[in-house]
Write a protein that holds these residues in place. Structure first.
Motif, PDB file in Angstrom:
ATOM      1  N   ASP A 162       0.833  -1.204   0.000  1.00 52.69           N
ATOM      2  CA  ASP A 162       0.000   0.000   0.000  1.00 52.69           C
ATOM      3  C   ASP A 162       0.871   1.259   0.000  1.00 52.69           C
ATOM      4  OD1 ASP A 162       0.874  -0.583   2.579  1.00 52.69           O
ATOM      5  OD2 ASP A 162      -1.079  -0.227   3.515  1.00 52.69           O
ATOM      6  N   LEU A 163       1.918   1.277   0.815  1.00 51.52           N
ATOM      7  CA  LEU A 163       2.818   2.427   0.869  1.00 51.52           C
ATOM      8  C   LEU A 163       3.598   2.590  -0.440  1.00 51.52           C
ATOM      9  CD1 LEU A 163       3.724   4.685   2.726  1.00 51.52           C
ATOM     10  CD2 LEU A 163       5.516   3.176   3.595  1.00 51.52           C
ATOM     11  N   ILE A 164       4.036   1.476  -1.010  1.00 53.30           N
ATOM     12  CA  ILE A 164       4.729   1.523  -2.303  1.00 53.30           C
ATOM     13  C   ILE A 164       3.810   2.124  -3.363  1.00 53.30           C
ATOM     14  CG2 ILE A 164       5.666   0.094  -4.178  1.00 53.30           C
ATOM     15  CD1 ILE A 164       6.650  -1.844  -1.892  1.00 53.30           C
ATOM     16  N   MET A 165       2.550   1.724  -3.363  1.00 59.25           N
ATOM     17  CA  MET A 165       1.601   2.245  -4.354  1.00 59.25           C
ATOM     18  C   MET A 165       1.268   3.712  -4.100  1.00 59.25           C
ATOM     19  SD  MET A 165       1.352   0.164  -6.708  1.00 59.25           S
ATOM     20  CE  MET A 165       0.291   1.294  -7.592  1.00 59.25           C
ATOM     21  N   ILE A 166       1.252   4.137  -2.843  1.00 61.19           N
ATOM     22  CA  ILE A 166       1.018   5.561  -2.558  1.00 61.19           C
ATOM     23  C   ILE A 166       2.142   6.389  -3.172  1.00 61.19           C
ATOM     24  CG2 ILE A 166       0.988   7.310  -0.724  1.00 61.19           C
ATOM     25  CD1 ILE A 166      -0.507   5.160   1.009  1.00 61.19           C
ATOM     26  N   TYR A 167       3.391   5.980  -2.952  1.00 60.01           N
ATOM     27  CA  TYR A 167       4.520   6.715  -3.522  1.00 60.01           C
ATOM     28  C   TYR A 167       4.511   6.651  -5.052  1.00 60.01           C
ATOM     29  CZ  TYR A 167       6.673   7.813   0.925  1.00 60.01           C
ATOM     30  OH  TYR A 167       6.927   8.338   2.170  1.00 60.01           O
ATOM     31  N   THR A 168       4.170   5.501  -5.600  1.00 65.19           N
ATOM     32  CA  THR A 168       4.077   5.365  -7.063  1.00 65.19           C
ATOM     33  C   THR A 168       3.014   6.309  -7.612  1.00 65.19           C
ATOM     34  OG1 THR A 168       4.778   3.053  -6.945  1.00 65.19           O
ATOM     35  CG2 THR A 168       3.630   3.747  -8.957  1.00 65.19           C
ATOM     36  N   ALA A 169       1.871   6.363  -6.938  1.00 60.50           N
ATOM     37  CA  ALA A 169       0.780   7.243  -7.376  1.00 60.50           C
ATOM     38  C   ALA A 169       1.211   8.703  -7.317  1.00 60.50           C
ATOM     39  CB  ALA A 169      -0.465   7.009  -6.527  1.00 60.50           C
ATOM     40  N   VAL A 170       1.905   9.087  -6.258  1.00 64.56           N
ATOM     41  CA  VAL A 170       2.362  10.479  -6.141  1.00 64.56           C
ATOM     42  C   VAL A 170       3.336  10.809  -7.270  1.00 64.56           C
ATOM     43  CG1 VAL A 170       3.740  12.077  -4.741  1.00 64.56           C
ATOM     44  CG2 VAL A 170       1.933  10.709  -3.670  1.00 64.56           C
ATOM     45  N   ILE A 171       4.294   9.923  -7.523  1.00 67.86           N
ATOM     46  CA  ILE A 171       5.290  10.171  -8.578  1.00 67.86           C
ATOM     47  C   ILE A 171       4.621  10.273  -9.941  1.00 67.86           C
ATOM     48  CG2 ILE A 171       7.242   9.137  -9.826  1.00 67.86           C
ATOM     49  CD1 ILE A 171       8.123   8.018  -7.001  1.00 67.86           C
ATOM     50  N   LEU A 172       3.739   9.320 -10.271  1.00 67.75           N
ATOM     51  CA  LEU A 172       3.060   9.364 -11.570  1.00 67.75           C
ATOM     52  C   LEU A 172       2.112  10.560 -11.681  1.00 67.75           C
ATOM     53  CD1 LEU A 172       2.316   5.591 -12.267  1.00 67.75           C
ATOM     54  CD2 LEU A 172       3.913   7.084 -13.485  1.00 67.75           C
ATOM     55  N   THR A 173       1.514  10.946 -10.564  1.00 69.25           N
ATOM     56  CA  THR A 173       0.622  12.103 -10.553  1.00 69.25           C
ATOM     57  C   THR A 173       1.393  13.372 -10.887  1.00 69.25           C
ATOM     58  OG1 THR A 173      -0.887  11.079  -8.970  1.00 69.25           O
ATOM     59  CG2 THR A 173      -0.925  13.475  -9.094  1.00 69.25           C
ATOM     60  N   VAL A 174       2.524  13.578 -10.225  1.00 69.70           N
ATOM     61  CA  VAL A 174       3.341  14.762 -10.485  1.00 69.70           C
ATOM     62  C   VAL A 174       3.873  14.732 -11.917  1.00 69.70           C
ATOM     63  CG1 VAL A 174       5.472  15.967  -9.867  1.00 69.70           C
ATOM     64  CG2 VAL A 174       3.938  15.139  -8.063  1.00 69.70           C
ATOM     65  N   PHE A 175       4.407  13.594 -12.327  1.00 68.20           N
ATOM     66  CA  PHE A 175       4.968  13.481 -13.675  1.00 68.20           C
ATOM     67  C   PHE A 175       3.917  13.762 -14.745  1.00 68.20           C
ATOM     68  CE2 PHE A 175       6.072  11.249 -17.555  1.00 68.20           C
ATOM     69  CZ  PHE A 175       7.349  11.733 -17.789  1.00 68.20           C
ATOM     70  N   SER A 176       2.739  13.151 -14.603  1.00 64.61           N
ATOM     71  CA  SER A 176       1.709  13.349 -15.620  1.00 64.61           C
ATOM     72  C   SER A 176       1.209  14.790 -15.622  1.00 64.61           C
ATOM     73  CB  SER A 176       0.544  12.372 -15.425  1.00 64.61           C
ATOM     74  OG  SER A 176      -0.176  12.676 -14.264  1.00 64.61           O
ATOM     75  N   GLY A 177       1.151  15.423 -14.446  1.00 62.35           N
ATOM     76  CA  GLY A 177       0.743  16.828 -14.382  1.00 62.35           C
ATOM     77  C   GLY A 177       1.720  17.721 -15.107  1.00 62.35           C
ATOM     78  N   VAL A 178       3.009  17.519 -14.876  1.00 58.25           N
ATOM     79  CA  VAL A 178       4.036  18.291 -15.581  1.00 58.25           C
ATOM     80  C   VAL A 178       3.924  18.042 -17.087  1.00 58.25           C
ATOM     81  CG1 VAL A 178       6.538  18.530 -15.929  1.00 58.25           C
ATOM     82  CG2 VAL A 178       5.599  18.402 -13.603  1.00 58.25           C
ATOM     83  N   ASP A 179       3.718  16.781 -17.465  1.00 52.85           N
ATOM     84  CA  ASP A 179       3.578  16.416 -18.881  1.00 52.85           C
ATOM     85  C   ASP A 179       2.401  17.155 -19.534  1.00 52.85           C
ATOM     86  OD1 ASP A 179       4.231  14.670 -21.220  1.00 52.85           O
ATOM     87  OD2 ASP A 179       2.258  13.800 -20.767  1.00 52.85           O
ATOM     88  N   TYR A 180       1.248  17.212 -18.854  1.00 45.06           N
ATOM     89  CA  TYR A 180       0.085  17.939 -19.395  1.00 45.06           C
ATOM     90  C   TYR A 180       0.419  19.402 -19.629  1.00 45.06           C
ATOM     91  CZ  TYR A 180      -3.628  14.438 -18.974  1.00 45.06           C
ATOM     92  OH  TYR A 180      -4.437  13.343 -19.152  1.00 45.06           O
TER      93      TYR A 180
END
Length: 192
Positions: A162-180
């Motif tokens: 669960d903690l690994i997925m929280i960090y993964t979600a945060v990283i992908l969220t930030v990355f995809s936001g910058v990409d947009y």
């Protein structure tokens, strides 16, 4: 209203039901699920959440297969995703099951990209979900489900999935936001 949009609206309508089971302690006991002790109400909330999240795939598949993609669907689908994810993360933060800082980062990105989409729509442009946005959504759904289900399977091995997925979600969220914002910076420069 076409069937994919009706499916999307069903996702929105499932949110209050999900929240009731997440936030109200019905004292129904708990279930042992693959190494995790899960309160029955959280288990029911998780099932509703997973079903609601699954409609995201279903409405998109149906819209593409039968050529029913509409601007309304392009607007409603990401909105429904954001409402579902926001409800899940805010509810989990309220129950002290999800780190508030991660929810703030994730929700800030969601509001920022929604703002970008609104500015774009003012000039008649629709910003569809990118592949990174889709992976971001999947990671957020998996993170929320893992937390809701109290880390099943991995709890047996002591792996904080669960903690690994929280960090993964945060990283992908930030990355995809910058990409947009990089790919759509013309929207902001032309809006000045």
């Amino acid at each position: 209203m076409n069937i994919p949009n009706q499916i999307t609206i069903s996702r929105i309508l499932l949110i209050p039901i999900f929240m009731i089971f997440l936030l109200i302690d019905f004292n129904w006991g708990s279930l042992g699920i693959l190494g995790a002790e899960v309160p029955v109400s959280h288990f029911i909330a998780a099932i509703i959440f997973i079903v609601a999240a699954g409609t995201d795939w279903l409405d998109g598949y149906y819209a593409r297969k039968y050529n029913l993609v509409t601007n309304m669907g392009k607007f409603l689908d990401p909105l429904a995703d954001k409402l579902l994810i926001t409800a899940a993360f805010v509810g989990l933060v309220g129950l002290d099951m999800f780190p508030a800082w991660a929810a703030v980062v994730i929700l800030s990105r969601e509001f920022a990209v929604t703002g970008l989409r609104l500015v774009a729509s003012g000039s008649g442009e629709v910003i569809a979900a990118s592949i990174w946005g889709k992976w971001k959504t999947v990671s957020q759904i998996v993170a929320a489900a893992a937390v809701l289900l109290h880390n099943p399977v991995f709890a047996l091995a002591g792996i904080p999935f669960d903690l690994i997925m929280i960090y993964t979600a945060v990283i992908l969220t930030v990355f995809s936001g910058v990409d947009y914002f990089i790919k759509n910076k013309h929207v902001l420069t032309s809006a000045e």
